[in-house]
Scaffold this motif. Structure first.
Motif, PDB file in Angstrom:
ATOM      1  N   SER A  47      -1.054   0.784  -7.095  1.00  0.00           N
ATOM      2  CA  SER A  47      -1.964   1.429  -6.149  1.00  0.00           C
ATOM      3  C   SER A  47      -1.266   1.967  -4.907  1.00  0.00           C
ATOM      4  O   SER A  47      -1.907   2.558  -4.036  1.00  0.00           O
ATOM      5  N   ASP A  87      -5.931   5.896   2.611  1.00  0.00           N
ATOM      6  CA  ASP A  87      -6.698   4.809   2.022  1.00  0.00           C
ATOM      7  C   ASP A  87      -6.634   4.964   0.506  1.00  0.00           C
ATOM      8  O   ASP A  87      -5.852   5.763  -0.018  1.00  0.00           O
ATOM      9  N   ALA A  88      -7.430   4.217  -0.208  1.00  0.00           N
ATOM     10  CA  ALA A  88      -7.313   4.207  -1.665  1.00  0.00           C
ATOM     11  C   ALA A  88      -7.666   5.541  -2.295  1.00  0.00           C
ATOM     12  O   ALA A  88      -7.181   5.860  -3.394  1.00  0.00           O
ATOM     13  N   SER A  89      -8.475   6.355  -1.628  1.00  0.00           N
ATOM     14  CA  SER A  89      -8.967   7.577  -2.266  1.00  0.00           C
ATOM     15  C   SER A  89      -8.500   8.866  -1.609  1.00  0.00           C
ATOM     16  O   SER A  89      -8.646   9.941  -2.199  1.00  0.00           O
ATOM     17  N   ARG A 119      -6.494  11.616  -3.212  1.00  0.00           N
ATOM     18  CA  ARG A 119      -5.306  11.036  -3.832  1.00  0.00           C
ATOM     19  C   ARG A 119      -5.446  11.056  -5.344  1.00  0.00           C
ATOM     20  O   ARG A 119      -6.538  10.900  -5.885  1.00  0.00           O
ATOM     21  N   ASP A 163       0.800  -1.221   0.000  1.00  0.00           N
ATOM     22  CA  ASP A 163       0.000   0.000   0.000  1.00  0.00           C
ATOM     23  C   ASP A 163       0.832   1.271   0.000  1.00  0.00           C
ATOM     24  O   ASP A 163       0.290   2.380  -0.079  1.00  0.00           O
TER      25      ASP A 163
END
Length: 290
Positions: free
Chosen positions: A145, A242-244, A270, A107
């Motif tokens: 990612s 986190d991812a966003s 992000r 990550d």
């Protein structure tokens, strides 16, 4: 979600505040970070006794991967022979054998840069072309990612409201252009002894105005050397990715509470954030948390 505890400028030696340092250790264990980042100036004058105290303190922090870089106070200033020939001997003995490092996770990829320059820019620091090429190689292998994070002691861009007492380090603008091209998400640093959370585009628009990196500067976490708005204050940052989004909580120490508490929260999307322009117009980007 990745959680990073970001501390800086501990300054073990006369300026270090024992009660503040103890409060930080106690609170850190409750925050459950995945990574601890300590962005330099572990000591006040790079003395063995100060390094031993800093090492003992770091050993009390949560037992998770720790990313460290030296600061300008971590090399001898007045002991000129040591500064010329063995400037990092005690740092390597007590803090880390490596002056620079890459931490790779699914990550996140964190590149830690040594921006100290004992011979030519001992206070202001510098970043070289070779270091930027090393960053490029490190991020080239990053999972698609993964968050791309740079850690350094010196600031690549000062806070917009900060005076010009501390010039930006040598090579900083070139570095920001490279970081933009590499799609760096986050830059962590210290040195200014005051916190600042914003975006590189606030200070330096650069060559690519679509991808500014989030800047998270830490004040002095445990010493009496706070400056500007954090004069006589102590701070650290808790960062969650986190991812966003990138979420940042800025904590400060309150003597009436004998602990740290969050004083501001910031959120940044992000990836590219394009609010203006388009195919035929200028594209601009702004971070959150304003």
């Amino acid at each position: 979600m990745l959680t990073i505890l970001h501390i800086s400028d501990l300054h073990f030696g006369p300026p270090c505040l024992a009660d503040v340092a103890e409060a930080l250790v106690v609170l850190a264990s409750t925050l459950k970070p995945d990574i601890v980042v300590a962005s330099g100036d572990f000591t006040q004058r790079a003395r063995r006794k100060q390094y031993a105290a800093a090492k003992a303190y770091l050993d009390r922090l949560p037992r998770v991967p720790m990313v460290v870089v030296p600061g300008n106070h971590d090399v001898p200033l007045y002991r000129v022979v040591e500064r010329l020939f063995t400037p990092y001997a005690l740092y390597r003995e007590y803090i880390s054998a490596e002056l620079e490092s890459v931490l790779v996770r699914e990550d996140a990829v964190i590149v830690a840069l040594n921006t100290t320059s004992p011979l030519t820019a001992i206070t202001g620091g510098r970043v070289t072309r070779g270091q930027l090429e090393w960053c490029q190689r490190a991020f080239a292998e990053a999972p698609a990612s993964a968050a791309r994070i740079v850690v350094a002691h010196h600031h690549f861009a000062p806070a917009p409201d900060y005076d010009d007492e501390h010039d930006v380090m040598r090579g900083a603008r070139r570095a920001l252009d490279v970081f933009s091209r590499l799609k760096v998400d986050l830059i962590l640093g210290g040195h200014l002894h005051r916190g600042y959370i914003g975006n590189t585009l606030d200070i330096y628009p650069g060559l690519d105005r679509r991808h500014g990196a989030v800047i998270v500067q830490c004040g002095t976490s445990t010493s009496a050397r706070g400056r500007a708005r954090e004069r006589e204050k102590n701070s650290f940052n808790l960062i969650r990715l986190d991812a966003s989004a990138i979420h940042v909580e800025h904590f400060m120490y309150f003597r009436e509470l004998s602990t740290f508490a969050p004083v501001s929260r910031h959120e940044f999307a992000r990836g590219p954030r394009e609010f203006l322009g388009g195919e035929h117009g200028d594209t601009q980007q702004r971070g959150g948390g304003e």
